[in-house]
Scaffold this motif. Sequence first.
Motif, PDB file in Angstrom:
ATOM      1  N   LYS A   1       0.853  -1.186   0.000  1.00  9.13           N
ATOM      2  CA  LYS A   1       0.000   0.000   0.000  1.00  9.13           C
ATOM      3  C   LYS A   1       0.888   1.234   0.000  1.00  9.13           C
ATOM      4  O   LYS A   1       1.858   1.322   0.754  1.00  9.13           O
ATOM      5  N   GLY A   2       0.577   2.190  -0.885  1.00  3.96           N
ATOM      6  CA  GLY A   2       1.351   3.406  -0.965  1.00  3.96           C
ATOM      7  C   GLY A   2       0.566   4.487  -1.669  1.00  3.96           C
ATOM      8  O   GLY A   2      -0.541   4.247  -2.182  1.00  3.96           O
ATOM      9  N   ASP A   3       1.118   5.698  -1.687  1.00  2.00           N
ATOM     10  CA  ASP A   3       0.384   6.794  -2.306  1.00  2.00           C
ATOM     11  C   ASP A   3       1.324   7.770  -2.981  1.00  2.00           C
ATOM     12  O   ASP A   3       2.531   7.796  -2.713  1.00  2.00           O
ATOM     13  N   ASP A   4       0.753   8.568  -3.853  1.00  2.00           N
ATOM     14  CA  ASP A   4       1.416   9.701  -4.483  1.00  2.00           C
ATOM     15  C   ASP A   4       0.467  10.881  -4.400  1.00  2.00           C
ATOM     16  O   ASP A   4      -0.602  10.882  -5.025  1.00  2.00           O
ATOM     17  N   SER A   5       0.830  11.865  -3.570  1.00  5.39           N
ATOM     18  CA  SER A   5       0.041  13.096  -3.415  1.00  5.39           C
ATOM     19  C   SER A   5      -1.420  12.806  -3.105  1.00  5.39           C
ATOM     20  O   SER A   5      -2.328  13.438  -3.645  1.00  5.39           O
ATOM     21  N   GLY A   6      -1.639  11.814  -2.245  1.00  6.69           N
ATOM     22  CA  GLY A   6      -2.986  11.513  -1.780  1.00  6.69           C
ATOM     23  C   GLY A   6      -3.730  10.464  -2.567  1.00  6.69           C
ATOM     24  O   GLY A   6      -4.785   9.992  -2.127  1.00  6.69           O
ATOM     25  N   SER A   7      -3.219  10.063  -3.733  1.00  6.88           N
ATOM     26  CA  SER A   7      -3.823   8.973  -4.508  1.00  6.88           C
ATOM     27  C   SER A   7      -3.196   7.658  -4.063  1.00  6.88           C
ATOM     28  O   SER A   7      -1.966   7.510  -4.109  1.00  6.88           O
ATOM     29  N   VAL A   8      -4.028   6.706  -3.640  1.00  6.31           N
ATOM     30  CA  VAL A   8      -3.557   5.499  -2.957  1.00  6.31           C
ATOM     31  C   VAL A   8      -3.780   4.259  -3.822  1.00  6.31           C
ATOM     32  O   VAL A   8      -4.813   4.116  -4.471  1.00  6.31           O
ATOM     33  N   ILE A   9      -2.785   3.365  -3.802  1.00  4.22           N
ATOM     34  CA  ILE A   9      -2.910   2.034  -4.403  1.00  4.22           C
ATOM     35  C   ILE A   9      -2.739   1.008  -3.296  1.00  4.22           C
ATOM     36  O   ILE A   9      -1.814   1.089  -2.486  1.00  4.22           O
ATOM     37  N   THR A  10      -3.645   0.005  -3.291  1.00  2.00           N
ATOM     38  CA  THR A  10      -3.535  -1.120  -2.361  1.00  2.00           C
ATOM     39  C   THR A  10      -3.570  -2.408  -3.158  1.00  2.00           C
ATOM     40  O   THR A  10      -4.495  -2.628  -3.952  1.00  2.00           O
TER      41      THR A  10
ATOM     42  N   SER B   1      -7.791   4.426  -4.373  1.00  2.50           N
ATOM     43  CA  SER B   1      -8.538   5.235  -3.413  1.00  2.50           C
ATOM     44  C   SER B   1      -7.803   6.551  -3.207  1.00  2.50           C
ATOM     45  O   SER B   1      -6.782   6.820  -3.844  1.00  2.50           O
ATOM     46  N   ARG B   2      -8.336   7.385  -2.309  1.00  6.29           N
ATOM     47  CA  ARG B   2      -7.685   8.634  -1.942  1.00  6.29           C
ATOM     48  C   ARG B   2      -7.611   8.754  -0.432  1.00  6.29           C
ATOM     49  O   ARG B   2      -8.510   8.276   0.280  1.00  6.29           O
ATOM     50  N   LYS B   3      -6.540   9.385   0.037  1.00  9.54           N
ATOM     51  CA  LYS B   3      -6.370   9.549   1.483  1.00  9.54           C
ATOM     52  C   LYS B   3      -7.508  10.347   2.113  1.00  9.54           C
ATOM     53  O   LYS B   3      -7.872  10.116   3.270  1.00  9.54           O
TER      54      LYS B   3
END
Length: 257
Positions: free
Chosen positions: A152-161, A180-182
């Motif tokens: 799970k990680g994100d770039d500027s609030g956009s999340v991949i799980t 998803s988004r944070k």
Amino acid sequence: MTSIKRLILSAIMIALPVAALAHPNEGPVAIEISSSNPVIAGKSTLTFQMVNTDTKQLVTDKDLNISHQKILHMVIYDPSLREFQHIHPQFTGSADATWTVDATFTVNGYYWVWAQGELATGSVEFSAPARLSVISGKPAWPAPPNLSDIRKGDDSGSVITLSNTTLTAGKQAMLNMIFSRKNGSQPQLSPYLGDIAHVIAASSDGDSLEHVHPMAGSTPTTAMLHVTFPEAGYYKLWVQFIDGGVLKTVPLSVQVN
């Protein structure tokens, strides 16, 4: 000896195609970087040539199919697997079959450079590796990388799980992906180079690369990734997708048993 002659001579010693997943000096295409090597950190224009290792002929744009909306893809990363670029070279149309691409480097290191495309003859995919030194930038990151299983990680609030699917070397696995988004809002996804996402995976030693494309899932914010990792160990993943009109790159890593 000219760069063209060196390239053709080296191509004679390169093995014929074995798989789309490439290791150094394997595959239907070889690449030689003809611009300055080492490169001074900053924005650089890389120039290179490619040769068909079967015909021993230089590769032009006429020799390639459009693949995922581009004539050629280039993936660049450093030995720490922290610095990453996915860019798209252009053919110059010159007599010596030169390709060019703009790249920006800020960190020193001995980078991997992969040219990826599809030959028009036989529709054969290739991943052609080269190495490139970068100097006069920030100190190189420690290498080899110390990877762990991070799904799970994100770039500027956009999340991949990614799902916790067990991965076994040599066996195809399906990883479910959730976008998803944070902040809890709904991602606004649009295709990136014709797909919902692009996933680029590198082995921990950097010398193998896989570029795969998830299938759309049962909902607009899910996808299914079918992937086979050839060997046990850790792999670094970069998941690229467009959310809200902005290209995002989320770094992850997985363990393969």
